[in-house]
Design a protein around this motif. Structure first.
Motif, PDB file in Angstrom:
ATOM      1  N   ARG A  65       0.771  -1.184  -0.169  1.00 11.49           N
ATOM      2  CA  ARG A  65       0.144  -0.077  -0.004  1.00 11.49           C
ATOM      3  C   ARG A  65       0.785   1.158  -0.193  1.00 11.49           C
ATOM      4  NH1 ARG A  65      -3.199  -2.435   4.362  1.00 11.49           N
ATOM      5  NH2 ARG A  65      -5.106  -3.349   3.517  1.00 11.49           N
ATOM      6  N   ALA A  66       1.800   1.324   0.946  1.00 10.72           N
ATOM      7  CA  ALA A  66       2.960   2.242   0.908  1.00 10.72           C
ATOM      8  C   ALA A  66       3.373   2.615  -0.513  1.00 10.72           C
ATOM      9  CB  ALA A  66       3.737   2.211   1.931  1.00 10.72           C
ATOM     10  N   MET A  67       3.551   1.747  -1.365  1.00 15.02           N
ATOM     11  CA  MET A  67       4.309   1.964  -2.446  1.00 15.02           C
ATOM     12  C   MET A  67       3.170   1.877  -3.574  1.00 15.02           C
ATOM     13  SD  MET A  67       7.874  -0.253  -2.269  1.00 15.02           S
ATOM     14  CE  MET A  67       7.115  -1.876  -1.570  1.00 15.02           C
ATOM     15  N   GLY A  68       2.004   2.198  -3.170  1.00 15.89           N
ATOM     16  CA  GLY A  68       0.817   2.859  -4.465  1.00 15.89           C
ATOM     17  C   GLY A  68      -0.248   1.607  -4.741  1.00 15.89           C
ATOM     18  N   PRO A  92       7.740   5.231  -1.342  1.00 11.35           N
ATOM     19  CA  PRO A  92       6.899   5.172   0.036  1.00 11.35           C
ATOM     20  C   PRO A  92       7.293   6.582   0.886  1.00 11.35           C
ATOM     21  CG  PRO A  92       8.846   3.637   0.239  1.00 11.35           C
ATOM     22  CD  PRO A  92       8.910   4.057  -1.342  1.00 11.35           C
ATOM     23  N   SER A  93       6.262   7.278   1.596  1.00  6.76           N
ATOM     24  CA  SER A  93       6.697   8.140   2.313  1.00  6.76           C
ATOM     25  C   SER A  93       7.294   8.358   3.499  1.00  6.76           C
ATOM     26  CB  SER A  93       5.067   9.040   2.676  1.00  6.76           C
ATOM     27  OG  SER A  93       4.244   8.168   3.217  1.00  6.76           O
ATOM     28  N   GLY A  94       7.281   6.905   4.104  1.00  4.31           N
ATOM     29  CA  GLY A  94       7.932   6.756   5.312  1.00  4.31           C
ATOM     30  C   GLY A  94       8.629   5.300   5.306  1.00  4.31           C
ATOM     31  N   LEU A 117      13.329   4.335  -6.624  1.00  2.00           N
ATOM     32  CA  LEU A 117      12.921   4.697  -5.677  1.00  2.00           C
ATOM     33  C   LEU A 117      13.715   4.146  -4.436  1.00  2.00           C
ATOM     34  CD1 LEU A 117      11.309   2.063  -3.676  1.00  2.00           C
ATOM     35  CD2 LEU A 117       9.547   2.330  -5.523  1.00  2.00           C
ATOM     36  N   THR A 118      13.664   4.797  -3.250  1.00  2.00           N
ATOM     37  CA  THR A 118      14.496   4.694  -2.132  1.00  2.00           C
ATOM     38  C   THR A 118      13.771   4.132  -1.178  1.00  2.00           C
ATOM     39  OG1 THR A 118      16.286   5.966  -2.804  1.00  2.00           O
ATOM     40  CG2 THR A 118      16.297   5.446  -0.648  1.00  2.00           C
TER      41      THR A 118
END
Length: 447
Positions: A65-68, A92-94, A117-118
């Motif tokens: 979910r955090a990755m979309g 991801p935001s966190g 992404l990181t």
């Protein structure tokens, strides 16, 4: 964030008579992880039934979910996933909190490695001690960059590369997680990514990748070495997935029935993937009364109902080459060996020292504390069984935040003179949140 084991909860286990009944265990953990990941990489809506809803798998769902990906629970074990497509994962935001899940961590490191992404991976105290170097090595060859804690552990940061480089990688140790991480990275890399596997390990990733439409081939050469080749830049198609029951979870009730006089337990819809059934083959070699019914195939995976009846087991020497197909079941196997007639010898189990805990040391210490005769060696245990008699019990044993250790001592508590106390059973929720309820159900169905 996933909060793991915030409160210690001791568990006390003692015989309640024979275990009887028919039960269904939660979905296979390995398949549940992969079903969420590949559904998130398909374009369109996938539907999953029978998903294991333990903390480990929920950590995978939260990370995707955090990755979309859009992931929604629609019922008990029923989930829908709207995927973003291979290459479509978002920043991801966190930090991604993996809780206690080594599978989530290692496989997701592979996914991130070939995306732009990181991601920072964190986990609980137990996971943060587990080595990630065996995954970092091949993914670094593909171009990903890693910043890990000392010893190659979490917290750990992965910086993916696009375009990453396809590799041919020979596994230095038998590990389905390393194999899967490399193949998942290869999905978003042009060209052929190859994993060379000298010792076969569980093949859920290969089966499911093909099911989602990936171009994947497996060849076995003249030396019986597997060559797994994946054509990258894959387009995965959404699927309907029915997750079979976890054979590792089923093994706890099978062993409990085998060691407890008067017991007969049937576990339905159990995954019987040949790379996962070593425990059942070895138990039968010891004389276990196991029967299989309603054998069929579900989503490319064989399943069966298994009935276990109380048996007088005989100690055996377990061949080291069987270890990969029962690596997660050795803790409960050691319980069976401690009640068997004669000596059981195991070797080649160094992998058990770097699981959620040092499972060789913990099982040896715990079994000794409740009266078993155990000799710990570098790569295995030698156990002199009781010949079917109960163990003495009457001690408190440590689970060391390891769900399989906790469940194994709950099983041995079914055939013991004095109750055994597990210092903390809360970790069981990571893989099998309904374990104690099912055990209570089987105890309650006595005549």
């Amino acid at each position: 964030m996933v909060t793991q084991h915030s409160q210690t909860r001791p568990g006390r286990f003692q015989p309640q008579g024979p275990l009887r009944g028919t039960v269904k265990v939660p979905g296979d953990k390995s398949i549940s992880h992969r079903a969420l990941m590949l559904s998130a990489l398909a374009i369109g809506e996938s539907r999953i039934s029978g998903l294991l809803e333990g903390e480990d798998v929920l950590a995978t769902a939260a990370a995707m979910r955090a990755m979309g990906a859009h992931i929604e629970r629609t019922g008990d074990g029923d989930w829908t996933v709207h995927g973003v497509g291979v290459g479509g994962l978002m920043q991801p935001s966190g930090a991604l909190d993996m809780g206690n899940s080594g599978t989530s961590t290692r496989l997701l490191m592979g996914l991130v490695a070939s995306h732009r992404l990181t991601a920072t991976f964190i986990g609980d105290a137990s996971l943060s001690k587990r080595p990630m170097g065996r995954v970092i090595d091949p993914l670094s060859l593909m171009g990903a960059e890693f910043t890990a804690s000392p010893g190659g552990t979490l917290p750990l940061m992965v910086r993916g590369l696009v375009p990453a480089v396809p590799i041919s990688y020979r596994l230095p140790v038998a590990s389905a997680q390393v194999k899967s991480a490399v193949l998942l990275a290869g999905l978003n890399i042009a060209g052929i990514t190859e994993v060379i596997e000298p010792v076969p390990t569980r093949d859920h990733s290969e089966r499911m990748l093909r099911g989602f439409g990936a171009d994947l081939t497996v060849e076995v050469d003249a030396e019986n070495v597997r060559h797994i080749r994946l054509m990258g830049e894959a387009e995965l198609k959404p699927q309907e997935i029915e997750v079979p029951g976890d054979p590792s979870s089923a093994a706890f009730f099978i062993v409990a029935a085998l060691i407890t006089p008067g017991s007969e337990v049937t576990v339905t819809h159990v995954g019987m993937n040949p790379t996962r059934t070593g425990i059942y083959q070895i138990l039968q070699a010891m004389g276990a009364d196991l029967t299989y019914a309603n054998q069929r195939e579900v989503g490319g995976e064989p399943v069966s109902d298994i009935t276990a009846r109380h048996s007088i087991l005989r100690g055996i020497e377990v061949p080291p080459d069987v270890a990969p197909s029962m690596i997660d079941e050795f803790p409960v196997f050691f319980v069976a060996a401690s009640i068997a007639q004669g000596r059981t010898t195991t070797s080649g189990l160094d992998e058990l020292r770097v699981k959620e805990s040092d499972r060789l040391a913990l099982m040896a210490a715990g079994l000794k504390a409740i009266g078993a005769q155990v000799e710990e060696r570098e790569g295995g245990l030698i156990i002199e069984g009781t010949g079917g008699e109960p163990l003495e019990g009457g001690a408190t044993v440590s689970s060391a935040l390891d769900h399989r250790i906790a469940m194994s001592f709950a099983v041995v508590g079914q055939h013991i003179y004095h109750p055994v106390t597990v210092d903390d059973v809360s970790p069981i929720a990571t893989s099998f949140p309904t374990f104690e309820a099912i055990l209570n159900k089987l105890q309650a169905q006595n005549d």
